[in-house]
Design an enzyme around this catalytic site. Structure first.
Site, PDB file in Angstrom:
ATOM      1  NE  ARG A 187      15.237   0.102   5.551  1.00  0.00           N
ATOM      2  CZ  ARG A 187      15.844  -0.302   4.416  1.00  0.00           C
ATOM      3  NH1 ARG A 187      15.402   0.067   3.204  1.00  0.00           N
ATOM      4  NH2 ARG A 187      16.394  -1.528   4.437  1.00  0.00           N
ATOM      5  CB  SER A 237      17.505  -1.964  11.657  1.00  0.00           C
ATOM      6  OG  SER A 237      17.754  -3.245  11.125  1.00  0.00           O
ATOM      7  CD  GLU A 307      15.280   1.006   9.618  1.00  0.00           C
ATOM      8  OE1 GLU A 307      16.679   1.057   9.569  1.00  0.00           O
ATOM      9  OE2 GLU A 307      14.511   0.214   9.397  1.00  0.00           O
TER      10      GLU A 307
HETATM   11  C1  LIG Z   1      11.420  -8.219  13.558  1.00  0.00           C
HETATM   12  C2  LIG Z   1      11.340  -7.018  12.471  1.00  0.00           C
HETATM   13  C3  LIG Z   1      11.844  -7.144  11.086  1.00  0.00           C
HETATM   14  C4  LIG Z   1      12.028  -6.144  10.442  1.00  0.00           C
HETATM   15  N1  LIG Z   1      12.646  -6.125   9.386  1.00  0.00           N
HETATM   16  C5  LIG Z   1      12.962  -5.199   8.494  1.00  0.00           C
HETATM   17  C6  LIG Z   1      13.685  -5.286   7.245  1.00  0.00           C
HETATM   18  O1  LIG Z   1      14.338  -6.120   6.877  1.00  0.00           O
HETATM   19  N2  LIG Z   1      13.412  -4.092   6.377  1.00  0.00           N
HETATM   20  C7  LIG Z   1      12.859  -3.096   6.691  1.00  0.00           C
HETATM   21  O2  LIG Z   1      12.989  -1.921   6.025  1.00  0.00           O
HETATM   22  N3  LIG Z   1      12.113  -2.894   7.700  1.00  0.00           N
HETATM   23  C8  LIG Z   1      12.215  -3.696   8.555  1.00  0.00           C
HETATM   24  N4  LIG Z   1      11.405  -3.918   9.828  1.00  0.00           N
HETATM   25  C9  LIG Z   1      10.761  -2.348  10.319  1.00  0.00           C
HETATM   26  C10 LIG Z   1       9.245  -2.305   9.799  1.00  0.00           C
HETATM   27  O3  LIG Z   1       8.723  -3.498   9.774  1.00  0.00           O
HETATM   28  C11 LIG Z   1       9.315  -1.566   8.415  1.00  0.00           C
HETATM   29  O4  LIG Z   1       9.840  -0.262   8.713  1.00  0.00           O
HETATM   30  C12 LIG Z   1       7.903  -1.549   7.804  1.00  0.00           C
HETATM   31  O5  LIG Z   1       7.906  -0.806   6.784  1.00  0.00           O
HETATM   32  C13 LIG Z   1       6.865  -0.581   8.785  1.00  0.00           C
HETATM   33  O6  LIG Z   1       5.559  -0.796   8.402  1.00  0.00           O
HETATM   34  P1  LIG Z   1       4.487  -0.672   9.387  1.00  0.00           P
HETATM   35  O7  LIG Z   1       3.226  -0.710   8.578  1.00  0.00           O
HETATM   36  O8  LIG Z   1       4.546  -1.460  10.532  1.00  0.00           O
HETATM   37  O9  LIG Z   1       4.647   0.940   9.801  1.00  0.00           O
HETATM   38  P2  LIG Z   1       4.298   1.571  11.125  1.00  0.00           P
HETATM   39  O10 LIG Z   1       5.655   1.272  11.924  1.00  0.00           O
HETATM   40  O11 LIG Z   1       2.953   1.358  11.787  1.00  0.00           O
HETATM   41  O12 LIG Z   1       4.720   3.146  10.597  1.00  0.00           O
HETATM   42  C14 LIG Z   1       5.732   3.559  10.488  1.00  0.00           C
HETATM   43  C15 LIG Z   1       5.648   4.962   9.673  1.00  0.00           C
HETATM   44  O13 LIG Z   1       5.007   5.009   8.648  1.00  0.00           O
HETATM   45  C16 LIG Z   1       3.815   5.848   8.654  1.00  0.00           C
HETATM   46  N5  LIG Z   1       2.695   5.095   7.981  1.00  0.00           N
HETATM   47  C17 LIG Z   1       2.344   3.926   8.209  1.00  0.00           C
HETATM   48  N6  LIG Z   1       1.276   3.995   7.378  1.00  0.00           N
HETATM   49  C18 LIG Z   1       1.066   4.903   6.701  1.00  0.00           C
HETATM   50  C19 LIG Z   1       0.115   5.287   5.566  1.00  0.00           C
HETATM   51  N7  LIG Z   1      -0.821   4.597   5.063  1.00  0.00           N
HETATM   52  N8  LIG Z   1       0.147   6.570   5.117  1.00  0.00           N
HETATM   53  C20 LIG Z   1       1.325   7.388   5.452  1.00  0.00           C
HETATM   54  N9  LIG Z   1       2.118   7.188   6.478  1.00  0.00           N
HETATM   55  C21 LIG Z   1       1.746   6.023   6.883  1.00  0.00           C
HETATM   56  C22 LIG Z   1       3.623   6.047  10.360  1.00  0.00           C
HETATM   57  O14 LIG Z   1       2.955   7.185  10.493  1.00  0.00           O
HETATM   58  C23 LIG Z   1       5.232   5.749  10.770  1.00  0.00           C
HETATM   59  O15 LIG Z   1       5.637   7.124  10.661  1.00  0.00           O
HETATM   60  C24 LIG Z   1      11.448  -4.785  10.940  1.00  0.00           C
HETATM   61  C25 LIG Z   1      10.647  -4.812  11.942  1.00  0.00           C
HETATM   62  C26 LIG Z   1      10.639  -5.966  12.707  1.00  0.00           C
HETATM   63  C27 LIG Z   1       9.753  -5.832  14.223  1.00  0.00           C
END
Ligand SMILES: Cc1cc2nc3c(=O)[nH]c(=O)nc-3n(C[C@H](O)[C@H](O)[C@H](O)COP(=O)(O)OP(=O)(O)OC[C@H]3O[C@@H](n4cnc5c(N)ncnc54)[C@H](O)[C@@H]3O)c2cc1C
Length: 315
Positions: A187, A237, A307
């Protein structure tokens, strides 16, 4: 709103309005609209940039003004304070939603940072490209997934990312790094430490029968639906997997399944998730997280680390 907008942020927003169309520069924008938790007070400004030039302009303006700012992907790993975020939240749209196969090698696919993992998976499945099934049910964008090295069911972004196109934090340059230089870990990637912005990722897939890919995606989705509280808003998580254990098992063993403060609750279905069971505030979620950490530490000696990204709030 309880924070004061600094002169730096106010000045930067004023300047951004000269570069970005007005309908993509939102003032006082509730972050509950942009996070999977459905929680969070207003960002001082929420700016949607549609291409590299607009992103570079906004980063340059924020950097020059010393204005607080932050990239948001799909907001699926965000917990924003009830007071909101006193800076400029930047979201990628428009051109950043692109996806295309390489004309010379159709197992290589270039995906824009704003593209959702689910729609990336659908594109790849249709073309008989396997290897991305693990990500199909993760509700994030490519940018957020690269940042976090998102993973599930034995796969992670590290396995498929060949290279990443990035922009420097001040918007002055673009660079392309090989996947092996991304320092992908659990992560984590170097994006978190460097402040670089992910623009797009080049993925390597393998050819396979679309029906077989569809079956594997469906199997993983069924597993997810069976185990996770998919009907409640959450950020997935809540805590990272600690060395030598699983956060969900530790929280469960500490008797915290169903533990509730206000509208926030340790999911009955999956103790690794804190859910918004209805009307939760960020303060409720933080209280649940603090309590879980303390009780787990007392019972196991393991200190859980969040996380979920805590924005303008802390444990
Ligand atoms: C129901 C549910 C299930 C999930 N299951 C999983 C799973 O199985 N595995 C898992 O790993 N995660 C899981 N997650 C967590 C999440 O979906 C992941 O961590 C995902 O990768 C976050 O992506 P996001 O685009 O929503 O990022 P955000 O939540 O918007 O941002 C996360 C971080 O990334 C940074 N960021 C975003 N875009 C960029 C960019 N273009 N450049 C630089 N930095 C950036 C942000 O500043 C922030 O610090 C889950 C979440 C939910 C709600």
């Amino acid at each position: 709103m309880t924070y004061r907008i600094t002169d730096a942020v106010a000045g930067a927003v004023e300047e951004i309005r000269h570069s970005i169309p007005a309908d993509r520069v939102l003032g006082n924008e509730p972050m509950s609209r942009h996070t999977s938790f459905r929680i969070g007070g207003p960002a001082a400004a929420f700016v949607i940039v549609d291409n590299n030039k607009e992103l570079a302009d906004v980063l340059r303006i924020c950097t020059a003004a010393g204005a607080e700012h932050l990239l948001i992907g799909n907001g699926s790993n965000f917990l924003v304070a009830d007071e909101g975020y006193p800076g400029i939240m930047i979201r990628l749209g428009g051109d950043f939603d692109s996806i295309a196969q390489d004309p010379d090698d159709d197992t290589l696919v270039r995906v824009g940072a704003a593209r959702l993992l689910s729609s990336t998976s659908a594109f790849l499945t249709e073309r008989g490209l396997a290897g991305f099934e693990f990500a199909s049910g993760i509700p994030g964008s490519i940018g957020g997934a690269v940042f976090m090295n998102a993973g599930a069911y034995g796969g992670e972004m590290k396995d498929v990312v060949i290279s990443v196109r990035l922009m420097s934090p001040d918007g002055s340059e673009m660079l392309e790094l090989a996947g092996s230089d991304m320092e992908f870990g659990y992560r984590h990637s170097m994006v978190e430490d460097s402040g670089l912005i992910v623009l797009e990722a080049l993925l390597r897939l393998q050819k396979d029968d679309p029906e077989a890919i569809i079956a594997r995606v469906a199997e993983l989705q069924a597993k997810r639906n069976a185990k996770q509280p998919v009907n409640f808003p959450s950020a997935g998580s809540t805590f990272k997997r600690p060395v030598g254990g699983f956060a969900a098992a530790l929280i469960d063993q500490a008797g915290l399944r169903g533990y509730r403060v206000g509208g926030a609750m340790v999911s009955e279905k999956h103790a690794g998730f804190v859910i918004n069971a209805g009307g939760a505030t960020a303060a409720d979620v933080l209280d649940v997280m603090r309590h879980a950490r303390q009780v787990v530490f007392e019972s196991s000696g393991i200190m859980l680390e969040p996380e979920v990204r805590l924005i303008n709030c802390s444990l």
